[in-house]
Scaffold this motif. Structure first.
Motif, PDB file in Angstrom:
ATOM      1  N   ARG A 110       0.859  -1.171   0.000  1.00  0.00           N
ATOM      2  CA  ARG A 110       0.000   0.000   0.000  1.00  0.00           C
ATOM      3  C   ARG A 110       0.899   1.225   0.000  1.00  0.00           C
ATOM      4  O   ARG A 110       2.033   1.164   0.455  1.00  0.00           O
ATOM      5  N   PRO A 111       0.426   2.331  -0.541  1.00  0.00           N
ATOM      6  CA  PRO A 111       1.265   3.524  -0.647  1.00  0.00           C
ATOM      7  C   PRO A 111       1.797   3.981   0.718  1.00  0.00           C
ATOM      8  O   PRO A 111       1.071   3.970   1.706  1.00  0.00           O
ATOM      9  N   GLY A 112       3.069   4.322   0.734  1.00  0.00           N
ATOM     10  CA  GLY A 112       3.688   4.871   1.939  1.00  0.00           C
ATOM     11  C   GLY A 112       4.093   3.842   2.966  1.00  0.00           C
ATOM     12  O   GLY A 112       4.549   4.194   4.053  1.00  0.00           O
ATOM     13  N   HIS A 113       3.939   2.545   2.665  1.00  0.00           N
ATOM     14  CA  HIS A 113       4.292   1.494   3.607  1.00  0.00           C
ATOM     15  C   HIS A 113       5.152   0.448   2.919  1.00  0.00           C
ATOM     16  O   HIS A 113       5.051   0.244   1.708  1.00  0.00           O
ATOM     17  N   ASP A 114       5.975  -0.229   3.693  1.00  0.00           N
ATOM     18  CA  ASP A 114       6.760  -1.335   3.160  1.00  0.00           C
ATOM     19  C   ASP A 114       5.829  -2.504   2.845  1.00  0.00           C
ATOM     20  O   ASP A 114       4.811  -2.701   3.532  1.00  0.00           O
ATOM     21  N   PRO A 115       6.165  -3.302   1.835  1.00  0.00           N
ATOM     22  CA  PRO A 115       5.370  -4.511   1.557  1.00  0.00           C
ATOM     23  C   PRO A 115       5.395  -5.444   2.764  1.00  0.00           C
ATOM     24  O   PRO A 115       6.340  -5.435   3.548  1.00  0.00           O
ATOM     25  N   TRP A 116       4.363  -6.260   2.899  1.00  0.00           N
ATOM     26  CA  TRP A 116       4.355  -7.241   3.969  1.00  0.00           C
ATOM     27  C   TRP A 116       3.783  -8.553   3.452  1.00  0.00           C
ATOM     28  O   TRP A 116       3.087  -8.589   2.463  1.00  0.00           O
TER      29      TRP A 116
END
Length: 58
Positions: free
Chosen positions: A24-30
C-alpha cells in the motif's frame, strides 16, 4: 485484499505459495498467509485506490 490479522488493506503484488505479498502507498510490503486474508470491500478498495492516486500525484 484485507489482512485480517492487522486490519490493513493492500494490493497483491506477488504470490508465493500460501503467502501473499501485499503493498500500500507509503508502507513497506508485507507478507500475509492466504488464510489470514479476505477480499476488501468496495469501500476499502476505493480508499486504497484514492491513496494510490494521491501517492502518484505527489
Amino acid at each position: 485484499m484485507q489482512d485480517t490479522t492487522s486490519g490493513r488493506i493492500g494490493r497483491i503484488t506477488a504470490v508465493n505459495g500460501d503467502c501473499l505479498v501485499l503493498t500500500r502507498p507509503g508502507h513497506d510490503p508485507w507478507d500475509a498467509l492466504t488464510s489470514w486474508c479476505m477480499p476488501a470491500t468496495p469501500v476499502e478498495r476505493r480508499d486504497l485506490e484514492d491513496r494510490e492516486q494521491e501517492a502518484a500525484a505527489a
